[in-house]
Structures are given as C-alpha cells and as structure tokens.
Design a protein around this motif. Structure first.
Motif, short mmCIF file in Angstrom:
data_model
loop_
_atom_site.label_atom_id
_atom_site.label_comp_id
_atom_site.label_asym_id
_atom_site.label_seq_id
_atom_site.Cartn_x
_atom_site.Cartn_y
_atom_site.Cartn_z
N LEU A 119 49.55 33.95 43.40
CA LEU A 119 48.66 35.08 43.69
C LEU A 119 47.30 34.58 44.14
N GLY A 120 46.78 35.20 45.17
CA GLY A 120 45.46 34.81 45.67
C GLY A 120 44.35 35.45 44.85
N ASN A 121 43.16 34.89 44.98
CA ASN A 121 42.02 35.45 44.26
C ASN A 121 41.72 36.88 44.66
N ASP A 122 42.13 37.26 45.88
CA ASP A 122 41.91 38.62 46.32
C ASP A 122 42.81 39.62 45.59
N GLU A 123 43.84 39.11 44.88
CA GLU A 123 44.73 39.98 44.12
C GLU A 123 44.37 40.01 42.64
N LEU A 124 43.34 39.28 42.26
CA LEU A 124 42.89 39.20 40.87
C LEU A 124 41.44 39.63 40.77
N THR A 125 41.11 40.30 39.67
CA THR A 125 39.73 40.70 39.40
C THR A 125 39.33 40.16 38.04
N LEU A 126 38.34 39.32 38.01
CA LEU A 126 37.85 38.78 36.74
C LEU A 126 36.95 39.83 36.08
N LEU A 127 37.44 40.39 34.98
CA LEU A 127 36.71 41.47 34.31
C LEU A 127 35.65 40.94 33.35
N ARG A 128 35.99 39.86 32.67
CA ARG A 128 35.05 39.35 31.68
C ARG A 128 35.46 37.95 31.28
N VAL A 129 34.46 37.09 31.08
CA VAL A 129 34.66 35.78 30.48
C VAL A 129 33.60 35.63 29.40
N THR A 130 34.04 35.32 28.20
CA THR A 130 33.08 35.16 27.11
C THR A 130 33.58 34.10 26.14
N GLU A 131 32.73 33.75 25.21
CA GLU A 131 33.09 32.77 24.19
C GLU A 131 33.04 33.42 22.82
N TYR A 132 34.06 33.18 22.02
CA TYR A 132 34.09 33.64 20.64
C TYR A 132 34.21 32.43 19.72
N LEU A 175 38.11 29.38 36.60
CA LEU A 175 39.10 29.76 35.60
C LEU A 175 40.52 29.44 36.06
N ARG A 176 40.73 29.41 37.36
CA ARG A 176 42.08 29.34 37.94
C ARG A 176 42.93 28.18 37.40
N PRO A 177 42.39 26.97 37.23
CA PRO A 177 43.24 25.90 36.71
C PRO A 177 43.86 26.20 35.35
N LEU A 178 43.19 27.02 34.53
CA LEU A 178 43.72 27.35 33.21
C LEU A 178 44.80 28.43 33.28
N ILE A 179 44.63 29.41 34.16
CA ILE A 179 45.55 30.55 34.17
C ILE A 179 46.64 30.43 35.23
N GLU A 180 46.57 29.41 36.07
CA GLU A 180 47.52 29.29 37.18
C GLU A 180 48.98 29.22 36.76
N PRO A 181 49.32 28.63 35.59
CA PRO A 181 50.74 28.65 35.20
C PRO A 181 51.31 30.06 35.10
N ASP A 194 31.06 27.71 32.07
CA ASP A 194 31.82 26.79 32.92
C ASP A 194 33.01 27.46 33.59
N PHE A 195 33.36 28.68 33.12
CA PHE A 195 34.55 29.37 33.63
C PHE A 195 34.20 30.78 34.10
N GLY A 196 33.01 30.94 34.64
CA GLY A 196 32.51 32.26 34.98
C GLY A 196 32.99 32.82 36.30
N THR A 197 33.80 32.06 37.05
CA THR A 197 34.35 32.55 38.30
C THR A 197 35.86 32.33 38.30
N LEU A 198 36.54 33.04 39.20
CA LEU A 198 37.99 32.87 39.30
C LEU A 198 38.35 31.44 39.71
N ASP A 199 37.55 30.87 40.59
CA ASP A 199 37.83 29.50 41.02
C ASP A 199 37.77 28.54 39.84
#
Length: 509
Positions: free
Chosen positions: A262-275, A251-257, A244-249
């Motif tokens: 910063l725009g999405n062009d300034e961020l690179t999503l390296l990995r999203v996983t569940e533990y 994930l953005r509501p969680l990490i925006e604080p 459900d959080f596999g893209t920056l769009d």
C-alpha cells in the motif's frame, strides 16, 4: 447579608472518563443524584483504550447502550503470536458470537466514540449532572460530608460542593488519591512504547485478531479497531521517542509487514504518541466516604487489554452499594467490601498482564529460543488453550457480600451467566438493578413475599435450561445474585440461602 448556602449532592464524581460516567449512570439508575465534574469541555479526543471483554460489554448493556456499542465496535478473533521474523508461533481463537455473558468475548473500539456514547446515554438520567470545564482543585475529607472545590474554566469563578460521597475517577495523577493520603505501589514494570493510529482506504488483508510480535528487542502489537482504522504499538529503544516516527515515511519500516505494498497515499497517519506503561496499585482506596476508582487506584500494562475494563468493574462494584446504603437496604459497613473485593482482583489482573508480557517478550535470546519451542504447542493443549481464550476473570474474595465458606466456593464471587430465558429476554433484563434469587425449585409463597419486600427478584431455573445447568455445575440448587451480577452465595438449601439474604438485604421503605 447572608452568604448563599453551599450546594449539597449525595455523590460528587471527579473525572468524566469511562469510569466516572459509568459510575454516574449506575448511580442514577438506582435513583441516586450525582454531580460529575471534568476539566475538559467534552470528550478527550485522543484514542487510548481499544479493547474490552464480554464482562464489560455486559455492563454497557445494563447502561442501555449495547446496540450502540455494537455499531461502533468490532469483535476480534483472538490472538496470534509471531516471532521477530513474523513466523506464526501460535494462534488462539476467540468466538466472536455471544458467550456466557451474552456478548462477544473480545471487542475492539475507538475510545472517544465509546465515551461519546456514554455521555449521550447519561443525558437520559436527570439524577446525573455532568459539568465540563470544571477543574477540581481541592477535596477536603470530612467525617460525614466532604467538600469539593472547583474552578469554572470558562470564567475562572470558584465553586464549592458538599457531598456525602466523593468518587475519585481522575486518572493516574489523581488529586483525590493524594487528598486521602494514598500512595501508588510499584509492581516492577516500566516501559516506553510508541502508539500509532492509522486509517487505510484499502484492506490490509490481515488475520482479524490481535497480532503480538514476541521480540525481546522490538516487541510489537497490531490491532484492527474499526472498519478502516488500525493501531500499532512498539516498544521504544533507548534514545528513541515518538518524534522519531512522526511521519508515515519514518513509521513505515515498523508497520510495513502489515501494510505491504500500500502506498502512503492510501494511508493516513492519525496519531503518533508515546506512552509509558506501568504496573501500579494504590495502597488504600478509601478514606471515610471518599473512594478512588479506575486509573486513580491501579495502572495495568496493556498486554491483556484490561485497563479500561478494570475501572468499569470498579464503578459496577461500588455504585449499587452506595445506593443500597443511601436507600437503607444495606448497612454502611458493606462499603468496606469495595476495596476488599476489587483490590485483589485488580492486582491479579495486573500480574496476569505482567506475566503475559514477559512470556511474550522477555528473556533475551534465551527467551526467544524458548518461545520458538514452546509456543507452537500451547494451542494443542486443551487446558492451556482454554485458559488463553477464556475471558472469565477471577472470583471475588470473601466479603460481607460474598460468602465463600466451606462447600460454597464454586459459584460465590463469580459472575452468573446471562442466557436468553424462555420468554426471549436475557437474565440481566429480568433482574434489572435488583438482587436476584435463582432457584432450581419453586420458593414457597411466604418466603417469596419476604424476598419481594427486600427488592429481591425470584427466578426459577427451568429443568435442562442454561441456568439450571449452571447451578448443577456449581453443585448448587439456588444462588443469590447481586445487582452487579456477582453471586453473593450459593448452596443446596434454598431456605438457608433465603435466610442469609434477609440478613444482608433489608426491606425497602
């Protein structure tokens, strides 16, 4: 036609994660040959652990990679507690300068980079052989030797090794644990968390410590783990998954604080996983000369950043004992002290992590209200503040190698400090891989010769020095320090201490 003999090694290690490689390096430093088997051809590329304390940093220094680790790690300033609206409830600072162990108290890093350093360093030791693409399928426990069967994944050929000792460093799904009949005991914790790693080209301009969001619904953690690398962890709600959080769009509501404008062009999503974070400990850590270490023996929730460190502590506790038994300087029964010392320590750290996690995120609305009242004042209470920021872990319990009898409890089982000495070298460098006697008074020549025959280094603590002050605070005039830097025994009568040391450590051949 006769069959080829089965190769024999003193120690076979299953699993080449940090615990396994540290164990192999320490054994090689003591001159014990070992073969390290791992199913992967190289370092597992995904980051997992991101924090280690000064006690573990000190072990890395003994491996010879302190400077290299400093280049890839980042001392962190401590812990900031936030409510769900991101109001600061409390802030606990840690000193990024060198502490009693000689290194910063809290350090962030990328695990694949650390593992790369560990493996490169291992190549300096010909007594340690790392074999990748080796998938262990069987461990047969024997009375004197155990047999390890593995498949070379490059050509699917089957191989056997006989070993005097087998160390199972093969993770949470440990085959070695299964083969010794050990079972994980659940300590009552099971949570699913989202873990996201992001690289940023621009500064986030955040306080450079760990941020803990104390929200019983959506608990979260933010950490800067490199110059431009960040990690977020959020508790997943029922029905959610990492997908459900596999893209920056997404994930953005969680990490925006933290990311702000910063725009999405300034961020690179390296990995999203569940533990799935668990709290578990194995009911037995040894059968014969087969041992389990690291995640094979215990699983710690991440709230105090001690998961990787617990496995490294296991390796540091066990390796020199095996070496001493093999070299004849220690009796075989000292190997019983591994589980006796490490299991209570690991259980304490797991329970501490559970307590911290529940205090930060548990209790629903009532817990939320209590945190708003209680947490802002905690940092003002000196005793509480020191407990939160102090990275010191508990003393080891009494064993064959920790004498905590009446009147000797204050220092025994704790780590000795690692100060700079008058010659400009640190204590660990002076002691090397040996036992050490630290004394506030000179030792007579016959006694020193007796200790020397047992490989025990004698260091005299100069008046008013850091070591002298440490002994004085512990109401002692001398302390016997083990190769893992744990105080075996301390007291006010150096002659009694020396006599005891001679019953524990036998002369070298």
């Amino acid at each position: 036609m006769t069959e080829d003999p089965i190769p024999h090694v003193p120690v076979a290690i299953v699993g080449a994660g940090p615990t396994g490689v540290v164990a192999a390096t320490l054994l090689a430093q003591h001159g014990v040959e070992c073969t390290l088997l791992d199913r992967w051809p190289g370092v597992y590329p995904q980051p997992r652990a991101v924090h280690l304390d000064d006690e573990i940093y000190r072990i890395l220094a003994r491996l010879g990679i302190a400077d290299e680790f400093a280049a890839i790690s980042r001392p962190t300033l401590g812990l900031r507690l936030l409510d769900k609206d991101f109001t600061v409830l409390g802030e606990f600072h840690r000193d990024p300068s060198r502490g009693a162990n000689g290194f910063p108290q809290a350090n962030m890093f990328d695990q694949p980079e650390l593992e790369t350093l560990l493996r490169a360093n291992l190549k300096r030791y010909p007594d340690a052989v790392l074999r990748g693409n080796a998938e262990v399928g069987e461990v047969r426990v024997g009375a004197h030797r155990s047999r390890v069967t593995f498949v070379d994944r490059t050509d699917h050929s089957t191989h056997l090794i006989d070993a005097d000792y087998v160390l199972g460093c093969d993770g949470a799904k440990s085959l070695v644990r299964d083969r010794i009949g050990s079972t994980m005991r659940d300590l009552g914790f099971h949570q699913r968390w989202l873990v996201a790693d992001v690289a940023a080209d621009a500064e986030l301009h955040q306080w450079d410590g760990v941020h803990q969001v104390c929200d019983p619904v959506r608990a979260g953690t933010y950490m800067r783990i490199g110059a431009g690398r960040y990690r977020w962890e959020f508790r997943l709600l029922a029905g959610e998954s990492a997908d459900d959080f596999g893209t920056l769009d997404a994930l953005r509501p969680l990490i925006e604080p933290w990311t702000g404008e910063l725009g999405n062009d300034e961020l690179t999503l390296l990995r999203v996983t569940e533990y799935t974070f668990r709290a578990q400990i194995a009911d037995r850590w040894r059968v014969g000369n087969v041992f389990i270490l690291g995640d094979a023996a215990h699983l710690t929730p991440p709230f105090i950043g001690q998961g990787l460190g617990a496995g490294v502590r296991d390796a540091a506790n066990l390796a020199w004992k095996i070496a001493g038994v093999r070299h004849g300087t220690l009796t075989a029964d000292v190997l019983d002290s591994y589980e006796r010392e490490r299991k209570p320590h690991a259980r304490h750290m797991i329970r501490l992590a559970l307590g911290v996690g529940r205090a930060m995120t548990g209790g629903g609305r009532a817990g939320d209200a209590a945190r708003r009242v209680v947490l802002p004042g905690l940092r003002l209470i000196p005793g509480v503040r020191s407990k939160v920021v102090d990275s010191t872990t508990p003393a080891l319990r009494s064993s064959a190698l920790v004498c905590r009898s009446h009147g000797l409890r204050r220092l025994a089982g704790t780590l000795c400090p690692n100060p700079l000495l008058a010659n400009g070298r640190r204590l660990d460098e002076m002691l090397g891989a040996s036992f050490g006697l630290i004394s506030a008074a000179p030792v007579d020549a016959p006694t020193e010769a007796t200790l020397h025959r047992r490989g025990i280094v004698v260091l005299i603590a100069e008046p008013e020095s850091a070591l002298w002050a440490w002994l004085r605070r512990g109401h002692a005039t001398a302390a016997l320090v083990r190769p893992d830097r744990t105080v075996a025994r301390a007291g006010r009568d150096a002659a009694v201490l020396c006599a005891w040391a001679c019953t524990v450590v036998h002369p070298t051949a």
